[in-house]
Write a protein that holds these residues in place. Sequence first.
Motif, PDB file in Angstrom:
ATOM      1  N   LEU A  35     -21.031   0.144 -23.735  1.00  0.00           N
ATOM      2  CA  LEU A  35     -21.413   1.275 -24.659  1.00  0.00           C
ATOM      3  C   LEU A  35     -20.339   2.323 -24.319  1.00  0.00           C
ATOM      4  O   LEU A  35     -20.378   2.836 -23.221  1.00  0.00           O
ATOM      5  CB  LEU A  35     -22.929   1.477 -24.267  1.00  0.00           C
ATOM      6  N   ASP A  36     -20.164   2.619 -25.318  1.00  0.00           N
ATOM      7  CA  ASP A  36     -19.160   3.933 -25.209  1.00  0.00           C
ATOM      8  C   ASP A  36     -19.901   5.040 -25.826  1.00  0.00           C
ATOM      9  O   ASP A  36     -20.580   5.287 -26.848  1.00  0.00           O
ATOM     10  CB  ASP A  36     -17.993   3.841 -26.154  1.00  0.00           C
ATOM     11  N   LEU A  37     -19.966   6.187 -25.114  1.00  0.00           N
ATOM     12  CA  LEU A  37     -20.931   7.596 -25.152  1.00  0.00           C
ATOM     13  C   LEU A  37     -20.027   8.694 -25.460  1.00  0.00           C
ATOM     14  O   LEU A  37     -18.924   8.825 -24.843  1.00  0.00           O
ATOM     15  CB  LEU A  37     -21.861   7.676 -24.171  1.00  0.00           C
ATOM     16  N   LYS A  38     -20.547   9.566 -26.200  1.00  0.00           N
ATOM     17  CA  LYS A  38     -19.763  10.925 -26.208  1.00  0.00           C
ATOM     18  C   LYS A  38     -19.822  11.836 -25.091  1.00  0.00           C
ATOM     19  O   LYS A  38     -20.495  11.364 -24.098  1.00  0.00           O
ATOM     20  CB  LYS A  38     -20.315  11.779 -27.577  1.00  0.00           C
ATOM     21  N   ALA A  39     -18.935  12.731 -24.873  1.00  0.00           N
ATOM     22  CA  ALA A  39     -19.005  13.731 -24.006  1.00  0.00           C
ATOM     23  C   ALA A  39     -19.808  14.935 -23.961  1.00  0.00           C
ATOM     24  O   ALA A  39     -20.764  14.846 -24.602  1.00  0.00           O
ATOM     25  CB  ALA A  39     -17.609  13.908 -23.360  1.00  0.00           C
ATOM     26  N   ILE A  40     -19.517  15.744 -23.516  1.00  0.00           N
ATOM     27  CA  ILE A  40     -19.964  17.193 -23.430  1.00  0.00           C
ATOM     28  C   ILE A  40     -19.238  18.131 -24.292  1.00  0.00           C
ATOM     29  O   ILE A  40     -18.129  18.125 -24.464  1.00  0.00           O
ATOM     30  CB  ILE A  40     -19.942  17.738 -21.978  1.00  0.00           C
ATOM     31  N   PHE A  41     -20.143  18.868 -24.885  1.00  0.00           N
ATOM     32  CA  PHE A  41     -19.709  19.995 -25.968  1.00  0.00           C
ATOM     33  C   PHE A  41     -20.485  21.285 -25.599  1.00  0.00           C
ATOM     34  O   PHE A  41     -21.499  21.420 -25.048  1.00  0.00           O
ATOM     35  CB  PHE A  41     -20.073  19.503 -27.190  1.00  0.00           C
ATOM     36  N   PRO A  42     -19.912  22.509 -26.104  1.00  0.00           N
ATOM     37  CA  PRO A  42     -20.418  23.550 -26.177  1.00  0.00           C
ATOM     38  C   PRO A  42     -21.790  23.735 -26.765  1.00  0.00           C
ATOM     39  O   PRO A  42     -21.744  23.008 -27.809  1.00  0.00           O
ATOM     40  CB  PRO A  42     -19.430  24.600 -26.540  1.00  0.00           C
ATOM     41  N   ALA A  43     -22.759  24.405 -26.378  1.00  0.00           N
ATOM     42  CA  ALA A  43     -24.033  24.343 -27.175  1.00  0.00           C
ATOM     43  C   ALA A  43     -23.927  25.453 -28.272  1.00  0.00           C
ATOM     44  O   ALA A  43     -23.471  26.641 -28.064  1.00  0.00           O
ATOM     45  CB  ALA A  43     -25.208  24.571 -25.894  1.00  0.00           C
ATOM     46  N   GLY A  44     -24.779  24.958 -29.358  1.00  0.00           N
ATOM     47  CA  GLY A  44     -24.672  25.829 -30.424  1.00  0.00           C
ATOM     48  C   GLY A  44     -23.397  25.817 -31.215  1.00  0.00           C
ATOM     49  O   GLY A  44     -23.260  25.223 -32.433  1.00  0.00           O
ATOM     50  N   ASN A  45     -22.455  26.898 -31.161  1.00  0.00           N
ATOM     51  CA  ASN A  45     -21.266  26.833 -31.822  1.00  0.00           C
ATOM     52  C   ASN A  45     -20.335  25.994 -31.365  1.00  0.00           C
ATOM     53  O   ASN A  45     -19.139  26.551 -30.841  1.00  0.00           O
ATOM     54  CB  ASN A  45     -20.955  28.470 -31.343  1.00  0.00           C
ATOM     55  N   TYR A  46     -20.376  24.984 -31.739  1.00  0.00           N
ATOM     56  CA  TYR A  46     -19.292  23.669 -31.493  1.00  0.00           C
ATOM     57  C   TYR A  46     -17.942  24.094 -32.478  1.00  0.00           C
ATOM     58  O   TYR A  46     -18.421  24.020 -33.734  1.00  0.00           O
ATOM     59  CB  TYR A  46     -19.638  22.415 -31.530  1.00  0.00           C
ATOM     60  N   THR A  47     -16.888  24.201 -31.863  1.00  0.00           N
ATOM     61  CA  THR A  47     -15.764  24.365 -32.720  1.00  0.00           C
ATOM     62  C   THR A  47     -14.671  23.127 -32.510  1.00  0.00           C
ATOM     63  O   THR A  47     -13.794  23.387 -33.131  1.00  0.00           O
ATOM     64  CB  THR A  47     -15.085  25.708 -32.294  1.00  0.00           C
ATOM     65  N   GLY A  48     -15.048  22.094 -31.759  1.00  0.00           N
ATOM     66  CA  GLY A  48     -14.301  21.034 -31.521  1.00  0.00           C
ATOM     67  C   GLY A  48     -13.248  21.163 -30.290  1.00  0.00           C
ATOM     68  O   GLY A  48     -13.013  22.140 -29.876  1.00  0.00           O
ATOM     69  N   SER A  49     -13.111  19.914 -29.657  1.00  0.00           N
ATOM     70  CA  SER A  49     -12.346  19.925 -28.524  1.00  0.00           C
ATOM     71  C   SER A  49     -10.838  19.704 -28.891  1.00  0.00           C
ATOM     72  O   SER A  49     -10.615  19.177 -29.645  1.00  0.00           O
ATOM     73  CB  SER A  49     -12.888  18.551 -27.582  1.00  0.00           C
ATOM     74  N   PRO A  50     -10.210  20.436 -28.051  1.00  0.00           N
ATOM     75  CA  PRO A  50      -8.641  20.292 -27.923  1.00  0.00           C
ATOM     76  C   PRO A  50      -8.204  18.992 -27.410  1.00  0.00           C
ATOM     77  O   PRO A  50      -6.813  18.554 -27.254  1.00  0.00           O
ATOM     78  CB  PRO A  50      -8.289  21.577 -27.165  1.00  0.00           C
ATOM     79  N   TYR A  51      -9.188  18.096 -26.732  1.00  0.00           N
ATOM     80  CA  TYR A  51      -8.575  16.867 -26.004  1.00  0.00           C
ATOM     81  C   TYR A  51      -8.743  15.714 -26.855  1.00  0.00           C
ATOM     82  O   TYR A  51      -9.631  15.476 -27.687  1.00  0.00           O
ATOM     83  CB  TYR A  51      -9.187  16.716 -24.790  1.00  0.00           C
ATOM     84  N   MET A  52      -7.969  14.759 -26.511  1.00  0.00           N
ATOM     85  CA  MET A  52      -8.025  13.355 -27.403  1.00  0.00           C
ATOM     86  C   MET A  52      -8.621  12.216 -26.378  1.00  0.00           C
ATOM     87  O   MET A  52      -8.294  12.445 -25.221  1.00  0.00           O
ATOM     88  CB  MET A  52      -6.485  12.813 -27.762  1.00  0.00           C
ATOM     89  N   VAL A  53      -9.520  11.745 -26.963  1.00  0.00           N
ATOM     90  CA  VAL A  53     -10.215  10.629 -26.432  1.00  0.00           C
ATOM     91  C   VAL A  53      -9.368   9.205 -25.984  1.00  0.00           C
ATOM     92  O   VAL A  53      -8.336   8.774 -26.945  1.00  0.00           O
ATOM     93  CB  VAL A  53     -11.323  10.009 -27.068  1.00  0.00           C
TER      94      VAL A  53
END
Length: 230
Positions: free
Chosen positions: A24-42
Amino acid sequence: IDDLAEVDYSLSSFPAVFQPFIDLDLKAIFPAGNYTGSPYMVVPFTVTDQSDSMLFLAFSEYFFQTSSFAYYTTGAFNMTIAEEVSRTQSYFNISTEIFGSIIAEAAKYSVTPYPVMLKLMATEIPVISLEQDSFTVEIQGSMEVLAVLPDSTTQSLFTVNVAANSSISLNIFDQKLMGSLCLNRLQFSLAHSNVGFFEISLLENILSYILQTEVIPSANAKLSKGFPLP
């Protein structure tokens, strides 16, 4: 997790079903509320085959990098240490008198000692690298030292750049991933001064002491709350 970040444990892909196990591949952690996208590649990774437990959890660098990004974005790495620090550390009084005894231009603030306020902030997203049973964190930041004047205004004395290398050991307790921070190495450089040029090496012991006794315990208090596991 708190007011600043949340963990999204929804599936990032279809479950992969094999005869002996299910992935099972799960998502990671993000800023609450105002998510602007992560600068990292999975980056995909695999878990070593083991059969002595029913469940294995594996966390990639992406998980920790996005948590670092989340807290950096929301300003969680910024903190202010004010006059109450001196009151709790009776054997180390943080005031302008200490800096005045080392920096000649700061002596005018030490004739009548004023309380000192410290403003710390991360200037870049902390860089996380995984190691066996722990991970290292490289933090670039700044520390501004201000004198608190009698009318409650502040006068900036100087600002230093801080490069910190630390290790975080991990453990799982009560269905939470917890950590403990240990400071390995500190480097300081003078970024700006309103009290003239001085050798930052003269203040390294004082600044290191402040980080070890105030910042690290505060960080460990937050880490002890843990990340809830799915």
